[in-house]
Design a protein around this motif. Structure first.
Motif, PDB file in Angstrom:
ATOM      1  N   GLN A   1     -10.670   8.102  15.017  1.00 28.11           N
ATOM      2  CA  GLN A   1     -12.073   8.173  15.443  1.00 28.11           C
ATOM      3  C   GLN A   1     -12.177   8.562  16.918  1.00 28.11           C
ATOM      4  N   ARG A   2     -11.254   8.072  17.716  1.00 30.82           N
ATOM      5  CA  ARG A   2     -11.298   8.394  19.163  1.00 30.82           C
ATOM      6  C   ARG A   2     -11.151   9.901  19.391  1.00 30.82           C
ATOM      7  N   PHE A   3     -10.372  10.544  18.528  1.00 31.48           N
ATOM      8  CA  PHE A   3     -10.130  11.983  18.714  1.00 31.48           C
ATOM      9  C   PHE A   3     -10.988  12.837  17.785  1.00 31.48           C
ATOM     10  N   GLY A   4     -12.050  12.239  17.246  1.00 30.00           N
ATOM     11  CA  GLY A   4     -13.060  13.019  16.524  1.00 30.00           C
ATOM     12  C   GLY A   4     -12.750  13.315  15.073  1.00 30.00           C
ATOM     13  N   LEU A   5     -11.790  12.583  14.506  1.00 32.25           N
ATOM     14  CA  LEU A   5     -11.437  12.774  13.088  1.00 32.25           C
ATOM     15  C   LEU A   5     -12.059  11.661  12.254  1.00 32.25           C
ATOM     16  N   THR A   6     -12.125  11.894  10.938  1.00 33.93           N
ATOM     17  CA  THR A   6     -12.593  10.860  10.015  1.00 33.93           C
ATOM     18  C   THR A   6     -11.401  10.298   9.261  1.00 33.93           C
ATOM     19  N   PRO A   7     -11.087   9.027   9.439  1.00 33.80           N
ATOM     20  CA  PRO A   7      -9.956   8.449   8.710  1.00 33.80           C
ATOM     21  C   PRO A   7     -10.299   8.119   7.272  1.00 33.80           C
ATOM     22  N   ILE A   8      -9.321   8.286   6.386  1.00 33.94           N
ATOM     23  CA  ILE A   8      -9.417   7.821   5.000  1.00 33.94           C
ATOM     24  C   ILE A   8      -8.463   6.641   4.889  1.00 33.94           C
ATOM     25  N   LEU A   9      -9.009   5.436   4.844  1.00 37.17           N
ATOM     26  CA  LEU A   9      -8.177   4.233   4.790  1.00 37.17           C
ATOM     27  C   LEU A   9      -7.804   3.917   3.348  1.00 37.17           C
ATOM     28  N   CYS A  10      -6.508   3.819   3.095  1.00 40.10           N
ATOM     29  CA  CYS A  10      -6.022   3.494   1.741  1.00 40.10           C
ATOM     30  C   CYS A  10      -5.723   2.003   1.638  1.00 40.10           C
ATOM     31  N   VAL A  11      -6.269   1.391   0.582  1.00 40.26           N
ATOM     32  CA  VAL A  11      -5.961  -0.016   0.284  1.00 40.26           C
ATOM     33  C   VAL A  11      -5.662  -0.129  -1.209  1.00 40.26           C
TER      34      VAL A  11
ATOM     35  N   LEU B   1      -5.979  -9.827  -1.728  1.00 35.98           N
ATOM     36  CA  LEU B   1      -5.197  -8.800  -1.022  1.00 35.98           C
ATOM     37  C   LEU B   1      -6.112  -7.725  -0.442  1.00 35.98           C
ATOM     38  N   ILE B   2      -7.003  -7.233  -1.279  1.00 33.15           N
ATOM     39  CA  ILE B   2      -7.939  -6.178  -0.835  1.00 33.15           C
ATOM     40  C   ILE B   2      -8.820  -6.715   0.299  1.00 33.15           C
ATOM     41  N   THR B   3      -9.300  -7.934   0.136  1.00 36.76           N
ATOM     42  CA  THR B   3     -10.164  -8.526   1.170  1.00 36.76           C
ATOM     43  C   THR B   3      -9.427  -8.631   2.499  1.00 36.76           C
ATOM     44  N   ASN B   4      -8.174  -9.070   2.447  1.00 32.91           N
ATOM     45  CA  ASN B   4      -7.389  -9.193   3.685  1.00 32.91           C
ATOM     46  C   ASN B   4      -7.137  -7.837   4.321  1.00 32.91           C
ATOM     47  N   GLN B   5      -6.796  -6.829   3.485  1.00 32.62           N
ATOM     48  CA  GLN B   5      -6.564  -5.483   4.039  1.00 32.62           C
ATOM     49  C   GLN B   5      -7.833  -4.968   4.721  1.00 32.62           C
ATOM     50  N   ILE B   6      -8.957  -5.067   4.059  1.00 31.19           N
ATOM     51  CA  ILE B   6     -10.201  -4.551   4.626  1.00 31.19           C
ATOM     52  C   ILE B   6     -10.526  -5.273   5.936  1.00 31.19           C
ATOM     53  N   LYS B   7     -10.453  -6.595   5.928  1.00 34.83           N
ATOM     54  CA  LYS B   7     -10.855  -7.349   7.118  1.00 34.83           C
ATOM     55  C   LYS B   7      -9.904  -7.088   8.285  1.00 34.83           C
ATOM     56  N   THR B   8      -8.598  -6.957   7.993  1.00 36.16           N
ATOM     57  CA  THR B   8      -7.612  -6.749   9.063  1.00 36.16           C
ATOM     58  C   THR B   8      -7.600  -5.302   9.543  1.00 36.16           C
TER      59      THR B   8
ATOM     60  N   GLY C   1     -16.681  -1.931  -5.797  1.00 37.43           N
ATOM     61  CA  GLY C   1     -17.866  -2.729  -5.444  1.00 37.43           C
ATOM     62  C   GLY C   1     -17.506  -3.905  -4.563  1.00 37.43           C
ATOM     63  N   LEU C   2     -16.352  -4.514  -4.836  1.00 37.81           N
ATOM     64  CA  LEU C   2     -15.881  -5.621  -3.978  1.00 37.81           C
ATOM     65  C   LEU C   2     -15.658  -5.110  -2.560  1.00 37.81           C
ATOM     66  N   ILE C   3     -14.986  -3.952  -2.455  1.00 39.28           N
ATOM     67  CA  ILE C   3     -14.723  -3.375  -1.130  1.00 39.28           C
ATOM     68  C   ILE C   3     -16.043  -3.130  -0.401  1.00 39.28           C
ATOM     69  N   ARG C   4     -16.993  -2.575  -1.107  1.00 39.71           N
ATOM     70  CA  ARG C   4     -18.289  -2.267  -0.477  1.00 39.71           C
ATOM     71  C   ARG C   4     -18.988  -3.538   0.004  1.00 39.71           C
ATOM     72  N   SER C   5     -18.813  -4.613  -0.735  1.00 40.20           N
ATOM     73  CA  SER C   5     -19.462  -5.882  -0.359  1.00 40.20           C
ATOM     74  C   SER C   5     -18.871  -6.455   0.921  1.00 40.20           C
ATOM     75  N   LEU C   6     -17.697  -5.977   1.301  1.00 36.92           N
ATOM     76  CA  LEU C   6     -17.020  -6.491   2.501  1.00 36.92           C
ATOM     77  C   LEU C   6     -17.374  -5.684   3.757  1.00 36.92           C
TER      78      LEU C   6
END
Ligand SMILES: O=C(CO)COP(=O)(O)O
Length: 241
Positions: A118-128, A143-150, A186-191
Motif C-alpha cells: 500500500q505504501r508503494f501504491g499497489l493493491t495487496p491480495i491477502l491469502c488466508v 485460524l481464519i479469525t487469527n490470520q485476519i486480525k493479525t 462471510g465470516l471473513i467479511r464479518s471481521l
C-alpha cells in the motif's frame, strides 16, 4: 457495489516466451468480458517486464507474487515496491500458503508486506486459509479469525483484496464446496471494518465450477492457479455466466 477481481496466479510457471504466447491466445477472449470485472495476472518476476510491454492498452492488470517491506537494501532474492510500481504492477499476492510453508512467511512478515504494498501504491491480495488438519479439528474459524486480525493490523482496508484459499484445496482438485466457501467468506467479511473489501475464493477453481462459485453472494472473484495457465481455461473463468 463490491469490485469483482478475477486473478490468475501462475506461481513458478511460464518463461517470458510462454507468457507472450499465452497472451496471444487469451487477450481476444476479453472482448466478451464485462467491463466491471478486474482481470489480473500474477506472474513470475521475469515475466512482469515482458508482459507490461505487451499489455499496454489491455484491460489485464499485472500482479506480482511477493514484495519486500523495505524500499531497497541487502535482501538477496527479494523485490521492492518501487521496482514493481515502475513497470506498472498494480496487485501483489501476499501471504500465499506456499510462501508461508516454504519460505518462512509469518503473520508478522505478511503484515509488513501488506503495508509496503500500500505504501508503494499497489493493491495487496491477502491469502488466508486452513489446513486439512485444522478443518478436521474444527479450527477453521479460529485460524481464519487469527490470520485476519493479525495480518491486517494498521492495513488500509480501502485498498485491499482478500483470497480465501483453503490449503487442502490448492492444487488437489478438491475444490471447496461452494456453500462452504461462501460461509467462510462471510465470516471473513464479518471481521473487516470495510464490508466492501473484495473477497476471492481460491483452491482448484476450474472452468466447469466457476459459474456456481460466482453465484455465491459473498464471493467477489477467484484466485486461480493451474486453470489460469491455459488461455481457453482462464478465458472461460473470466467470462463466467
Ligand atoms: O494457490 C492457488 C492460487 O493462488 C490455487 O491453485 P490451484 O487453482 O492450482 O488449486
Amino acid at each position: 457495489m463490491r469490485k469483482i477481481v478475477i486473478a490468475g496466479n501462475w506461481k513458478m510457471y511460464k518463461t517470458q516466451a510462454e507468457s507472450e504466447d499465452f497472451l496471444r491466445g487469451f487477450l481476444p477472449a476479453l472482448d466478451a468480458t464485462p467491463d466491471e470485472r478486474e482481470v489480473v495476472l500474477c506472474v513470475p518476476f521475469t515475466d512482469l517486464s515482458a508482459l507490461s510491454k505487451n499489455l499496454h492498452g489491455s484491460r489485464v492488470q499485472l500482479g506480482a507474487q511477493n514484495i519486500h517491506w523495505e524500499e531497497f537494501g541487502a535482501y538477496t532474492g527479494e523485490i521492492s515496491g518501487p521496482m514493481l510500481a515502475e513497470i506498472g504492477v498494480r496487485y501483489v499476492v501476499v501471504g500465499h500458503s506456499e510462501r508461508r510453508q516454504y519460505f518462512g512467511e509469518t503473520d508478522e512478515t505478511v503484515n509488513l508486506r501488506l503495508k509496503a504494498a500500500q505504501r508503494f501504491g499497489l493493491t495487496p491480495i491477502l491469502c488466508v486459509g486452513e489446513t486439512k488438519q485444522q478443518r478436521d479439528a474444527g479450527e477453521t474459524e479460529s485460524l481464519i479469525t487469527n490470520q485476519i486480525k493479525t495480518d491486517l493490523v494498521d492495513v488500509n482496508q480501502e485498498n485491499l483484496v482478500i483470497a480465501y484459499e483453503p490449503i487442502w484445496a490448492i492444487g488437489t482438485g478438491d475444490t471447496c464446496e461452494c456453500k462452504e466457501a461462501n460461509r467462510v467468506t462471510g465470516l471473513i467479511r464479518s471481521l473487516l471494518s470495510n464490508p466492501d473489501v473484495p473477497i476471492q475464493y481460491g483452491g482448484s477453481v476450474k472452468p466447469n465450477l466457476i459459474d456456481e462459485i460466482m453465484a455465491e453472494p459473498e464471493i467477489d472473484g477467484v484466485l486461480v492457479g493451474g486453470a489460469s495457465l491455459e488461455p481457453a481455461s482462464f478465458a472461460r473463468i473470466v467470462n463466467y455466466q
